[in-house]
Design a protein around this motif. Sequence first.
Motif, mmCIF file in Angstrom:
data_model
loop_
_atom_site.group_PDB
_atom_site.id
_atom_site.type_symbol
_atom_site.label_atom_id
_atom_site.label_comp_id
_atom_site.label_asym_id
_atom_site.label_seq_id
_atom_site.Cartn_x
_atom_site.Cartn_y
_atom_site.Cartn_z
ATOM 1 N N VAL A 40 0.849 -1.194 0.000
ATOM 2 C CA VAL A 40 0.000 0.000 0.000
ATOM 3 C C VAL A 40 0.887 1.247 0.000
ATOM 4 O O VAL A 40 0.708 2.159 -0.812
ATOM 5 C CB VAL A 40 -0.961 0.008 1.227
ATOM 6 C CG1 VAL A 40 -1.667 1.346 1.370
ATOM 7 C CG2 VAL A 40 -1.990 -1.122 1.104
ATOM 8 N N ARG A 41 1.864 1.256 0.905
ATOM 9 C CA ARG A 41 2.801 2.394 0.957
ATOM 10 C C ARG A 41 3.460 2.636 -0.382
ATOM 11 O O ARG A 41 3.539 3.766 -0.875
ATOM 12 C CB ARG A 41 3.938 2.084 1.937
ATOM 13 C CG ARG A 41 3.643 2.368 3.355
ATOM 14 C CD ARG A 41 4.806 1.945 4.210
ATOM 15 N NE ARG A 41 5.986 2.810 4.022
ATOM 16 C CZ ARG A 41 7.009 2.824 4.858
ATOM 17 N NH1 ARG A 41 6.996 2.044 5.919
ATOM 18 N NH2 ARG A 41 8.037 3.602 4.650
ATOM 19 N N ALA A 42 3.999 1.546 -0.955
ATOM 20 C CA ALA A 42 4.768 1.662 -2.203
ATOM 21 C C ALA A 42 3.885 2.147 -3.352
ATOM 22 O O ALA A 42 4.297 2.999 -4.155
ATOM 23 C CB ALA A 42 5.398 0.311 -2.542
ATOM 24 N N LEU A 83 -2.825 4.727 9.521
ATOM 25 C CA LEU A 83 -3.232 6.129 9.698
ATOM 26 C C LEU A 83 -2.216 6.892 10.535
ATOM 27 O O LEU A 83 -1.844 8.018 10.212
ATOM 28 C CB LEU A 83 -4.595 6.187 10.381
ATOM 29 C CG LEU A 83 -5.808 5.931 9.487
ATOM 30 C CD1 LEU A 83 -7.067 5.848 10.328
ATOM 31 C CD2 LEU A 83 -5.928 7.022 8.430
ATOM 32 N N ALA A 84 -1.766 6.242 11.616
ATOM 33 C CA ALA A 84 -0.822 6.918 12.502
ATOM 34 C C ALA A 84 0.496 7.204 11.790
ATOM 35 O O ALA A 84 1.081 8.269 11.939
ATOM 36 C CB ALA A 84 -0.594 6.064 13.750
ATOM 37 N N GLU A 85 0.960 6.244 11.004
ATOM 38 C CA GLU A 85 2.291 6.385 10.399
ATOM 39 C C GLU A 85 2.282 7.179 9.097
ATOM 40 O O GLU A 85 3.303 7.744 8.710
ATOM 41 C CB GLU A 85 2.893 4.996 10.137
ATOM 42 C CG GLU A 85 3.281 4.291 11.423
ATOM 43 C CD GLU A 85 3.798 2.876 11.171
ATOM 44 O OE1 GLU A 85 3.830 2.449 9.996
ATOM 45 O OE2 GLU A 85 4.142 2.206 12.161
ATOM 46 N N ARG A 86 1.167 7.200 8.393
ATOM 47 C CA ARG A 86 1.155 7.807 7.053
ATOM 48 C C ARG A 86 0.484 9.164 6.987
ATOM 49 O O ARG A 86 0.517 9.807 5.947
ATOM 50 C CB ARG A 86 0.448 6.874 6.036
ATOM 51 C CG ARG A 86 1.039 5.508 5.896
ATOM 52 C CD ARG A 86 2.323 5.544 5.099
ATOM 53 N NE ARG A 86 3.366 5.010 5.919
ATOM 54 C CZ ARG A 86 4.622 5.452 5.942
ATOM 55 N NH1 ARG A 86 4.982 6.429 5.159
ATOM 56 N NH2 ARG A 86 5.510 4.920 6.731
ATOM 57 N N GLU A 87 -0.164 9.573 8.073
ATOM 58 C CA GLU A 87 -0.903 10.835 7.996
ATOM 59 C C GLU A 87 0.002 11.985 7.560
ATOM 60 O O GLU A 87 -0.392 12.818 6.746
ATOM 61 C CB GLU A 87 -1.564 11.163 9.352
ATOM 62 C CG GLU A 87 -2.360 12.460 9.277
ATOM 63 C CD GLU A 87 -2.968 12.892 10.603
ATOM 64 O OE1 GLU A 87 -2.921 12.105 11.581
ATOM 65 O OE2 GLU A 87 -3.483 14.022 10.644
ATOM 66 N N HIS A 88 1.230 11.994 8.074
ATOM 67 C CA HIS A 88 2.110 13.128 7.750
ATOM 68 C C HIS A 88 2.361 13.243 6.251
ATOM 69 O O HIS A 88 2.490 14.349 5.717
ATOM 70 C CB HIS A 88 3.419 13.027 8.546
ATOM 71 C CG HIS A 88 4.330 11.935 8.071
ATOM 72 N ND1 HIS A 88 5.388 12.175 7.217
ATOM 73 C CD2 HIS A 88 4.322 10.607 8.299
ATOM 74 C CE1 HIS A 88 6.000 11.027 6.970
ATOM 75 N NE2 HIS A 88 5.372 10.062 7.609
ATOM 76 N N GLU A 89 2.362 12.093 5.560
ATOM 77 C CA GLU A 89 2.586 12.158 4.102
ATOM 78 C C GLU A 89 1.419 12.821 3.376
ATOM 79 O O GLU A 89 1.610 13.494 2.365
ATOM 80 C CB GLU A 89 2.830 10.757 3.523
ATOM 81 C CG GLU A 89 4.193 10.220 3.887
ATOM 82 C CD GLU A 89 4.485 8.856 3.276
ATOM 83 O OE1 GLU A 89 3.785 8.442 2.324
ATOM 84 O OE2 GLU A 89 5.416 8.199 3.761
ATOM 85 N N ASP A 213 3.308 -8.805 -3.217
ATOM 86 C CA ASP A 213 4.404 -8.710 -4.195
ATOM 87 C C ASP A 213 4.158 -7.606 -5.235
ATOM 88 O O ASP A 213 4.940 -7.450 -6.159
ATOM 89 C CB ASP A 213 4.567 -10.047 -4.944
ATOM 90 C CG ASP A 213 5.072 -11.152 -4.029
ATOM 91 O OD1 ASP A 213 5.880 -10.851 -3.125
ATOM 92 O OD2 ASP A 213 4.648 -12.312 -4.224
ATOM 93 N N PHE A 214 3.063 -6.895 -5.096
ATOM 94 C CA PHE A 214 2.712 -5.869 -6.083
ATOM 95 C C PHE A 214 3.330 -4.541 -5.637
ATOM 96 O O PHE A 214 2.830 -3.872 -4.748
ATOM 97 C CB PHE A 214 1.192 -5.761 -6.220
ATOM 98 C CG PHE A 214 0.727 -4.931 -7.393
ATOM 99 C CD1 PHE A 214 0.409 -5.526 -8.606
ATOM 100 C CD2 PHE A 214 0.606 -3.555 -7.281
ATOM 101 C CE1 PHE A 214 -0.033 -4.768 -9.687
ATOM 102 C CE2 PHE A 214 0.178 -2.782 -8.351
ATOM 103 C CZ PHE A 214 -0.151 -3.383 -9.554
ATOM 104 N N ARG A 215 4.451 -4.200 -6.264
ATOM 105 C CA ARG A 215 5.145 -2.958 -5.892
ATOM 106 C C ARG A 215 5.297 -2.091 -7.134
ATOM 107 O O ARG A 215 4.626 -2.294 -8.127
ATOM 108 C CB ARG A 215 6.507 -3.291 -5.251
ATOM 109 C CG ARG A 215 6.390 -4.175 -4.001
ATOM 110 C CD ARG A 215 5.977 -3.388 -2.760
ATOM 111 N NE ARG A 215 5.457 -4.233 -1.695
ATOM 112 C CZ ARG A 215 6.161 -4.736 -0.672
ATOM 113 N NH1 ARG A 215 7.456 -4.501 -0.586
ATOM 114 N NH2 ARG A 215 5.576 -5.454 0.260
ATOM 115 N N GLU A 216 6.234 -1.133 -7.109
ATOM 116 C CA GLU A 216 6.379 -0.148 -8.193
ATOM 117 C C GLU A 216 6.440 -0.789 -9.572
ATOM 118 O O GLU A 216 5.794 -0.329 -10.517
ATOM 119 C CB GLU A 216 7.641 0.705 -8.011
ATOM 120 C CG GLU A 216 7.632 1.647 -6.829
ATOM 121 C CD GLU A 216 8.095 0.998 -5.535
ATOM 122 O OE1 GLU A 216 8.106 -0.258 -5.443
ATOM 123 O OE2 GLU A 216 8.429 1.750 -4.597
#
Length: 241
Positions: A40-42, A83-89, A213-216
């Motif tokens: 999700v992040r990637a 939510l806690a870790e990604r909100e800043h982005e 395994d689904f990344r960039e």
Amino acid sequence: MPDAPKIPRHVAIIMDGNGRWANQRGLPRLRGHEEGAESVRAVIRACRDYGVRYLTLYAFSVENWVRPQSEIRGLMSLLRKFLAEREHELHENHVRLRVIGRMEDLPLPIQHSLKRVIKATAAYDQGELILALSYGGRAEITHAVQAIAREVKAGLLAPKAIDEQTIAAHLYAPDIPDPDLLIRTSGEMRISNFLLWQISYTELYITEVLWPDFREAELAKAIEAYGRRKRRFGDTKERDV
Ligand code: IPE
Ligand code: IPE
Ligand code: MG
């Protein structure tokens, strides 16, 4: 000059295959969900780099509530962590968070953090991240029909005035354009109750690759495939003279 690559404005993803990814490694399903959260992040980051304006992620369906409580709890705690870790982005990139689905079904602390972040990012205009949570396409259409029926009953709307725009206007996020590209990972050839109304002319891309395994590089393949599609919307472009 070759045409500039076509970038979909709205990408929607059925993030499937976390459990199988874990099974293949003899790990608990939750480990698959954790690894899926890294995807999700990637993918959020890669979509931003491509200039995809709307990204809708199917994270939890109305049908997923029948799974074991331990798996549901694990998924909810991953959502809280996300939510806690990604909100800043979201703030750094001026991306607006939206939720589609029966948000009222979610544990209260998650509802509160979601509502807080939705409010705090509401004015951002550089992109939208739409999380489908306790989402069902039929539930969404049913909810729209109920709202329309109330307007008819109140005398605000005539039944014959109901058209496709009326229905679209009563969906969870009426201002968001329909997805251009729908990706499903892990190879299942089905929609699983996702965005039934909105995908009538969406391009479908189904890959055997499991979500963790689904990344960039896999997203790049999907976007390239989209760029080669000829969207016709029922039109041959031939006309009677
Ligand atoms: C997708 O992975 C995540 C959710 C549905 C929440 P699955 O958990 O469905 O994984 P598979 O399909 O069993 O491999
Ligand atoms: C679809 O995956 C829902 C999400 C990705 C959240 P499922 O694993 O729930 O769908 P089915 O059971 O394969 O249709
Ligand atoms: Mg699945």
